[in-house]
Design an enzyme around this catalytic site. Structure first.
Site, mmCIF file in Angstrom:
data_model
loop_
_atom_site.group_PDB
_atom_site.id
_atom_site.type_symbol
_atom_site.label_atom_id
_atom_site.label_comp_id
_atom_site.label_asym_id
_atom_site.label_seq_id
_atom_site.Cartn_x
_atom_site.Cartn_y
_atom_site.Cartn_z
ATOM 1 N N TYR A 63 -5.467 -55.779 -6.316
ATOM 2 C CA TYR A 63 -4.073 -56.189 -6.456
ATOM 3 C C TYR A 63 -3.702 -57.246 -5.421
ATOM 4 O O TYR A 63 -2.999 -58.206 -5.711
ATOM 5 C CB TYR A 63 -3.146 -54.975 -6.327
ATOM 6 N N GLU B 152 -22.303 -32.522 -15.112
ATOM 7 C CA GLU B 152 -21.831 -33.813 -15.630
ATOM 8 C C GLU B 152 -20.340 -33.798 -15.902
ATOM 9 O O GLU B 152 -19.619 -34.703 -15.505
ATOM 10 C CB GLU B 152 -22.592 -34.171 -16.918
ATOM 11 N N ASP C 263 -25.259 -33.152 -20.612
ATOM 12 C CA ASP C 263 -25.335 -33.136 -22.074
ATOM 13 C C ASP C 263 -26.747 -33.485 -22.532
ATOM 14 O O ASP C 263 -27.482 -34.179 -21.826
ATOM 15 C CB ASP C 263 -24.370 -34.171 -22.679
#
Length: 384
Positions: A125, A218, A271
């Site tokens: 920013y 995860e 996964d």
DNA sequence: GACCGACTCATTTTGAGCGG
DNA sequence: CCGCTCAAAATGAGTCGGTC
């Protein structure tokens, strides 16, 4: 210029001379390095043949990545060698990148002078407002930070840049910041304890544990489930999640735990899809993109689940066929020479089956099944 | 024409905010 | 309340253009 081809064809074990690394510096030392960079640049003023010099950076492309494969241990990690790429003001294409490096260093020196720390987001920013033409997106800032890291050879944190962390920890771990009360990670509710993005603070933490395992998860949802069920009371363990791809702070924290308690095995629960394996590998080997900082945080994570054998435990309808993107990640993993053989076999199995599954699929056997699953896997030494 | 670097786009996870 | 978009942290692949 360099015989990278020859190097690649005959893999060597690393030595300190080949390994490029980033130093951890005090704000004063980091400032000094910036000043040296400026002085080097200003030498053109006194030169008899003035020319703007290029900035020599360590190449962060895969060409310059090397794999260390431990001789005595089974640990491996990725590191970068000494090939250079440059940021030059003379080539039109690279001129902006050249200016970006200087603008960022200016900003960093201001931050360091005030002994402050900012997040990458804050930096973006600030730079966007100062010079929008040079920093249109966050990505430009992130890349330039890595450029400066490789130019000055010091860690990102040394430059006063923090990453806002997403990592959480829970379980049998006592944390103590200097002059603060001890935090018991077993008693901080289902959300766990947030891992600070302040690496300096993480380094100063005093750690105590009676756990026998570390489990890296995860997904946040799975983490919450396990913490809510107080799994660490049944399995004496420390639970850690990074909510997807791990950020530096979480990797650093895990690395600290593994160095402080080297006898604790670390298990990964991801996964059953290529992205899950990729996340596991990021913990295990580090990543090239993070360049000089990556290797520092690699640790020896074992793949607990889900793996090919576990597919029979879940209902058929929870299997989803692999999407093109999954195959892409799989291909990329396959082409990496660092991938160990039994991981390669698992991945082959996944691609040939053409299907993937999420950890949540194990819930179909009841909400407490996940815990039984983990216990069974650990006592059977069913991990690779 | 080959190659390299910069840039753009895609994908993972979660959470926040907004509108129908 | 649900879905949409955006933000934040990652990683990787593809494309475009300049240099040799």
């Amino acid at each position: 210029m360099e015989t990278t081809g020859l190097f690649k064809s005959s893999m060597r074990f690393f030595s300190d001379q080949e390994l490029c690394y980033a130093d951890i510096l005090t704000p004063q030392e980091a400032l000094a390095r910036i000043q040296v960079a400026v002085l080097n640049f200003l030498r053109i003023l006194s030169s008899s043949t003035p020319a703007i010099s290029n900035l020599p950076l360590i190449d962060r492309s895969s060409n310059n990545s090397r794999v260390n494969q431990g001789i005595l241990t089974d640990e491996s990690w990725i590191f970068l060698s000494h090939s250079f790429s440059t940021r030059s003001l003379m080539r039109a294409n690279a001129a902006k990148a050249f200016v970006r490096v200087w603008k960022l260093m200016e900003m960093c020196s201001q931050i360091l002078l005030q002994e402050k720390r900012v997040t990458q987001r804050e930096l973006f920013y600030k730079l966007l407002c100062d010079s929008p033409a040079y920093f249109p997106t966050q990505l430009h800032v992130n890349r330039t930070i890595q450029d400066v890291v490789t130019l000055l050879r010091c860690s990102r944190f040394s430059l006063g840049v923090m990453a806002s962390s997403r990592g959480l920890v829970a379980g049998r771990l006592l944390l103590q910041e200097p002059e603060q009360e001890t935090v018991d990670c077993a008693a901080c509710g289902s959300s766990g304890y947030a891992i600070s993005g302040d690496l300096d603070l993480l380094q100063k933490l005093t750690l105590k544990t009676d756990a026998r395992y570390v489990i890296v998860i995860e997904k946040h949802a799975i983490f919450q489930r396990l913490v809510e069920d107080r799994v660490f009371n049944h399995i004496p363990s420390i639970l850690i999640t990074a909510k997807g791809y791990p950020d530096i702070a979480t990797r650093y924290f895990l690395h600290r735990i593994s160095k402080t308690f080297p006898h604790l095995p670390i298990f990964g629960l991801v996964d059953w899809n290529p992205a899950g394996l990729a996340i596991l590998c990021t913990f295990k080997y580090g990543s090239i993109g993070m360049g000089l900082e990556a290797y520092r945080y690699a640790c020896n994570v074992k793949w607990l689940g889900m793996r090919g054998d576990d597919v029979q435990l879940i209902p058929q309808e929870s299997l989803v066929s692999l999407k093109p993107r999954d195959l892409q990640i799989a291909k990329s993993l396959m082409s990496s020479e660092i991938l160990q053989e039994n991981y390669r076999e698992e991945l082959t199995l996944m691609v040939e089956g053409g299907q993937k599954a999420e950890l949540e699929a194990l819930y179909h056997n009841g909400f407490d099944y996940l815990q039984k699953y983990i216990v069974k896997k650990i006592i059977q030494f069913n991990y690779i």
